[in-house]
Scaffold this active site. Sequence first.
Site, short mmCIF file in Angstrom:
data_model
loop_
_atom_site.label_atom_id
_atom_site.label_comp_id
_atom_site.label_asym_id
_atom_site.label_seq_id
_atom_site.Cartn_x
_atom_site.Cartn_y
_atom_site.Cartn_z
N HIS B 340 -42.24 26.96 -51.55
CA HIS B 340 -43.19 25.88 -51.27
C HIS B 340 -44.50 26.09 -52.01
O HIS B 340 -45.21 25.13 -52.32
CB HIS B 340 -43.46 25.78 -49.77
N GLY B 341 -44.88 27.31 -52.27
CA GLY B 341 -46.15 27.52 -52.97
C GLY B 341 -46.45 28.99 -53.15
O GLY B 341 -45.99 29.83 -52.38
#
Lengths: 435, 485
Positions: B340-341
């Site tokens: 996701h990041g």
Amino acid sequence: MQSTLPPSSSAIERSGGPTDPTGDEQLRRGIIATDVSRGAAWLLTLLFLGAIYAVPLAQAYLEKSEGEESPLADLVRRPPTAENLRQLEKGIEDASYVKAWVQPRVQLLLTRLGRVGNKLAVVGHGGWLYYTPGVLHVGGPGFLEPEVLRGRAREALDAGQEPLHPDPRPAIFAFQQALAQRGIRLVVLPMPDKAGIEPGPLLGRDGRVEMAQNVDYDRFLSELRAAGVAVLDARRSVPEPRTEPLFLAQDTHYTPGYMERIAADLGQLVIGLGVLPKLAEKPVMRGVPQQASRVGDLVDMLKLPDDQSLFQAESVVVHQVQDAAGTPWEPDESADVLLLGDSFTNIFTLEGMGWGNASGLAPHLALALGRPLDVIAQNDSGAFATRQALARELKAGQDRLAGKRVVVWEFAARELSVGDWIPLDLPTPESAGAP
Amino acid sequence: MVFSSHIFLFYFLPLVLAAYYALPGRARTALIAVSSYVFYGWANPSWAVIMFFGSSVDYVCGLLLLKMSRLPDVDGLPPVIGPEVVRTRQMKLVLATSIVTNLGLLAAFKYTGFVAENINALGALFGSSTQIVPVLHVVLPVGISFYTFKAMSYAIDVYRGDARPMRRFTDYMCFEAFFPDLVAGPIIRYAAIEEQMRVRQHTLEKFARGVAFFSLGMGKKILLANPMGHIADTAFAGGAKHFYDAWFGLVAYAFQIYFDFSGYSDMAVGLALMLGFVLIQNFDSPYKSRSITEFWRRWHISLSTWLRDYLYIPLGGNRKGPLRTYANLMAVMLLGGLWHGASWNFVIWGGIHGGMLGVERRLGKAHPLRRLPPAVGVAFTFLIVCLSWVFFRAKTLEQAVTYLGSLFGLAAVSPAADVVAGAFHPRYYVGLFALAAVVIFGMPNSWELTRRLSLPRTAFVTATMALATLVMWTQTINPFLYFQF
């Protein structure tokens, strides 16, 4: 060698692939087995297609009948860069007749029924409006927190923008030093946000509500003072007890009364520095009351219909500063005090803002000082715009600082949380010297 | 270009639909490929170049695998490389090339800055006063996490013999760049859609259901996700706050991310149906889950099944004993977080979910919640999910800790906290918050709702679309949350 036979088209609807390891068949079957009558399917489809085709077709027809050129022409006229495509998209949306009709009316309905603002304006109680970045500045995390500063710088880079300078201190100290080298004193006036000075109508609370400020605000002012920067804390200009609002209900800016109190306090602070010589001839100035009236800039930001009646024009009495002959005050480039300011400086002075002229912070500071005043003012971007304008003039060989003793730098305090505090060089023209 | 934008809705989509149905069979796939590149390049044309490079490598890898298998075509179609074909070293190398290219692109754009920052932080810990590695800030191409996972599934599925490779370049481009699911999923695995690239059925019922999905997705995004986002953004933008405001902001974020992402998925499924494709369900009322294990069967299904099939099972899954199972669960969730990041916050978020999956697996039927009414399980699961969202939403670890402090009344609250609260308390937002809760916990989801499109439901769907379009014009364009991943 052959593992599977090619499926028939009906088999395709039943399975996801030759081996379909995903087990999605059931999900797909769910879609294929939609229970919808022919009539409902036609209705849904035609209404949808009707809507998505009607808007662009109506737009094309109206553009043609009005003799206007479609923004779509830019698609073939300009190279397809990211920026051009962004502008094209915005152009298409801005030019939309349907949107132009619908948007203000829906916004009016939402604002009237649900106190709904938009990205820029927060709707408070009793017809009060607030500027969103200001609200977020006041209630946001400390603008001097290292994590916050790092986060802002990183966000700008992640968005592909130029490097951002989120910390206001280096820029202010650099400016102070550059001015000091010329023998000029710097006075800083951060203008607290409306949400901090007048939080009551935002919260819907009657009576006195404690003033608020960003958690780092006091620390910021202390650090400036410790570094020798003269600072006017505009919260000290708040009268006690309060008898009238200090900010315009529908505008981002202060009332004339609060502005005049700040100008008077600022004048005292500047005089108190003891660097201004006595003038041989003191200009005669006086404030003449005048009526000013308009709906505030926050109403403009809400983009309501032109004939809306939800927000009525707000009337105030301003005091236009005039000379003995009744001529409205004008800035004077030869003055020994220079005011750099944003819209808090321009309001009541810049006629285009609709709140009168020669009645704002600059003329009232001149009145308080009893001397002429030079002004560089630009709405927005108070963190760098006026310093940049000054630096540009100096670079072009026009020494706007010649003969100056004091520079007053006014900026909206919310810039501390959102502004780009670019440190700027102030070139020294050959002719310039300390006064 | 965002689905819920003027340009997409009134220019891009009508043009694509008109051209699609005007063209004959195979040309339609090429049209989707081209229009997908226009759609993707609209935000930044250089991103389309990056995607084209990655796609070309994957396409060539597929052809090489096919050639190395030495299998003949079957009825004019490339064959599936079945288990009878020995996977040679060269074939493994080709597969590795595809995977390394995809992961390399993802790493270069997403993780280099993060790695450099952590090396420098470690250096600072051991007394280095200078940066050991320069931190490069690279603009992350939108949707790269999604399309790289999708692209990886192509080479892996072809190599495993789960799907036949593609010979036509336009077919492959259509799969890889397919605009409905390109930037925020669902992550379509190649094997699941391979045949649809060649042959699709177009029916009125399918199109109508596509309209229904798209309309409901639009309603979720514009009418619920964006207002919930206003509350959440305001809450998370502030400093320490009262515990009730902190909970209001956090639950609003939980609602926002659900409506935003499931709304996007609905719109993607709807658009795909209008073009004759059938995509998988990505959300199945996840907040109604009674455990975190169930939550991951219902939330972002396409990611969790991707991770299961391409990571968890190859790692050994649950076949190598309990300890290895817990380790695999944790590894998958940590990597899922990192997907996701590039931030420790996402790793912590993944860690919370990985830990909970492990605990629930360990407890099994002895889980105390099983003995309590279902509503307790739902509430407890929702609470855990919400608390983990704090790390997901906060920009920094410090902000997450401050926010958690506010949630439990441990933060020193200044008068400024009230000011921010004033911005999200208007009755409109409070009312929509309540409505969002009713929709989430008390209504059927889009898949259930559109399965039977009666006349009242048709009217509801149409009204939702009309209302969403009207409100859309009052909102500043608000990209979907998952674009950033």
